[in-house]
Design an enzyme around this catalytic site. Structure first.
Site, mmCIF file in Angstrom:
data_model
loop_
_atom_site.group_PDB
_atom_site.id
_atom_site.type_symbol
_atom_site.label_atom_id
_atom_site.label_comp_id
_atom_site.label_asym_id
_atom_site.label_seq_id
_atom_site.Cartn_x
_atom_site.Cartn_y
_atom_site.Cartn_z
ATOM 1 N N ASP A 56 -5.583 104.054 69.784
ATOM 2 C CA ASP A 56 -4.279 104.859 70.226
ATOM 3 C C ASP A 56 -4.855 105.746 71.445
ATOM 4 O OD1 ASP A 56 -1.787 105.455 70.641
ATOM 5 O OD2 ASP A 56 -1.362 106.541 68.999
ATOM 6 N N GLU A 109 4.678 99.933 74.211
ATOM 7 C CA GLU A 109 4.938 100.757 72.897
ATOM 8 C C GLU A 109 6.193 101.148 73.325
ATOM 9 O OE1 GLU A 109 3.069 103.828 69.848
ATOM 10 O OE2 GLU A 109 2.246 103.759 71.903
ATOM 11 N N ASP A 142 -9.494 108.254 62.903
ATOM 12 C CA ASP A 142 -9.805 109.483 63.394
ATOM 13 C C ASP A 142 -9.903 110.852 62.542
ATOM 14 O OD1 ASP A 142 -7.116 110.180 63.554
ATOM 15 O OD2 ASP A 142 -7.221 110.481 65.616
ATOM 16 N N GLY A 165 -1.306 110.357 70.890
ATOM 17 C CA GLY A 165 -2.305 109.493 70.871
ATOM 18 C C GLY A 165 -3.606 110.096 70.234
ATOM 19 N N ASN A 191 2.156 106.554 60.857
ATOM 20 C CA ASN A 191 2.580 107.415 62.082
ATOM 21 C C ASN A 191 3.705 106.894 62.750
ATOM 22 O OD1 ASN A 191 -0.875 107.625 62.003
ATOM 23 N ND2 ASN A 191 0.177 109.567 61.965
ATOM 24 N N GLY A 192 4.758 107.892 63.045
ATOM 25 C CA GLY A 192 5.864 107.551 63.695
ATOM 26 C C GLY A 192 6.887 106.661 62.844
#
Length: 369
Positions: free
Chosen positions: A262, A117, A236, A298, A207-208
């Site tokens: 993650d 990653e 989550d 994470g 995300n990101g």
């Protein structure tokens, strides 16, 4: 010798409420109705986590083989029978060392492969990635790592707007390595160009990534709209609102939506101070954030918890089971070996109680102690 387990069997096409799975050695030999069964436990395929950085106090990110073995063992007790060891953005020497250290674990079957990653990610969308290590994609670096790994390198996440990204994607796909789009500030058009070049995974969608805008859809819409792309989702309740989780699942469908953890080393551990890629992480109430700026670092998720969260959010059990096993297996090129309760595939399964807690785990035809 043929062995059988009975219960509510979740197959790629639905649920056999009175069913059984049989295996001989390490292969599934039958999946069928078994009318004498009265409900019983849930039986799902072994989970496939295509994106995890560690767990149980152990990390993949340093390239240490003993740490990797322990992290994989931790996730195995939570039903993950197949996983990629995900690194974070690192200097080339760390990437080399990790590839050499993890290749024997891939040969042994402890790991299904290595996922880099980064470090070819966006400075603007780096999240918990260390900005000191970010750089443009290098086909020379990638070619060296692929050769060094002898098949161990299975996925690389990069930002398609960086110089050299399209060439890197073409090199990866030609070498049968999955190219994933993530930590990116790319436009819709740049993302579509990456998909046309061969990118087939969206790394932790939303995300990101550049946010969706009605005049600039950005990478999220391009990835969701592409029939050849499988989108990772972190279920989550922190990375994604449940409404966004179900929206993405409905839009892509369970055959293009893969649940991931993650997870970092703190998964399964108490709150406290941890480390991710050389950066300090604080875990409070189970949420991991960088100490320096509070960015999500994470998760502390396990795949069984991700499954429970998805089902609680309203995703049907059969769909959720595909999302934790069948779809990620196919995303990383292992759909002909693992990821489903199907004759001929490896005998991996997870037995869950009515609350979807793990009761037993079978991997390669053997029960996990």
């Amino acid at each position: 010798m043929t062995v059988r387990v009975n219960g509510r069997v979740v197959t790629p096409t639905g649920v056999i409420r009175q069913g059984c799975v049989e295996w001989d050695g390490d292969r599934i030999t039958a999946v069928a109705e078994y009318p004498s069964v009265r409900d019983g436990h849930w039986i799902l395929p072994g989970f496939v986590d295509m994106h995890t950085h560690g767990g149980g106090g152990h990390t993949f990110t340093t390239g240490d083989a003993d740490q990797a073995r322990s992290a994989a063992g931790f996730h195995l007790t939570h039903g993950t029978t197949t996983l990629l060891a995900s690194l974070v953005s690192s200097p080339l020497q760390v990437m080399r060392a990790a590839t050499e250290a993890f290749a024997p674990l891939v040969d042994e079957g402890i790991l299904a492969g290595v996922h880099f990653e980064g470090p070819y990610l966006s400075d603007a969308r780096c999240g918990a990635q260390n900005p000191e290590h970010l750089r443009d994609p290098s086909t020379d670096e990638l070619a060296e790592l692929i050769e060094l790994g002898r098949g161990a390198v299975r996925m690389v996440t990069l930002a398609p707007e960086r110089d050299g990204a399209l060439e890197a994607i073409k090199l990866l796909t030609a070498a049968r390595v999955v190219a994933a789009v993530g930590h990116t500030d790319a436009t819709y058009e740049q993302t579509r160009a990456a998909i046309a070049a061969g990118a087939s995974v969206g790394t932790h969608l939303f995300n990101g990534m550049r946010q969706v805008h009605h005049r600039e859809p950005g990478p999220v819409v391009a990835l969701l709209d592409a029939p050849t792309v499988i989108c990772e989702l972190v279920a989550d309740g922190v990375h994604l609102h449940d409404g966004m989780l179900t929206f993405a699942t409905t839009t892509a469908g369970p055959d293009r939506a893969a649940l991931i953890t993650d997870a970092m080393a703190a998964a399964g551990m108490a709150d406290g101070e941890y480390e991710l890629g050389g950066q300090a992480v604080t875990v409070t109430d189970g949420v991991a954030r960088l100490a320096r700026d509070g960015a999500i670092a994470g998760s502390t998720l396990t795949m069984d918890a991700a499954l429970r969260h998805a089902v609680d959010a309203g995703i049907p059990m059969a769909d959720a089971a595909r999302m934790v096993a069948t779809t990620p297996a196919r995303a990383i090129g292992l759909g002909d070996r693992v990821g489903a309760l199907q004759v001929g595939l490896r005998a991996d399964l997870v037995v869950l109680d009515d609350d979807l807690n793990v009761v037993r785990v079978l991997r390669g035809g053997s029960w996990v102690e």
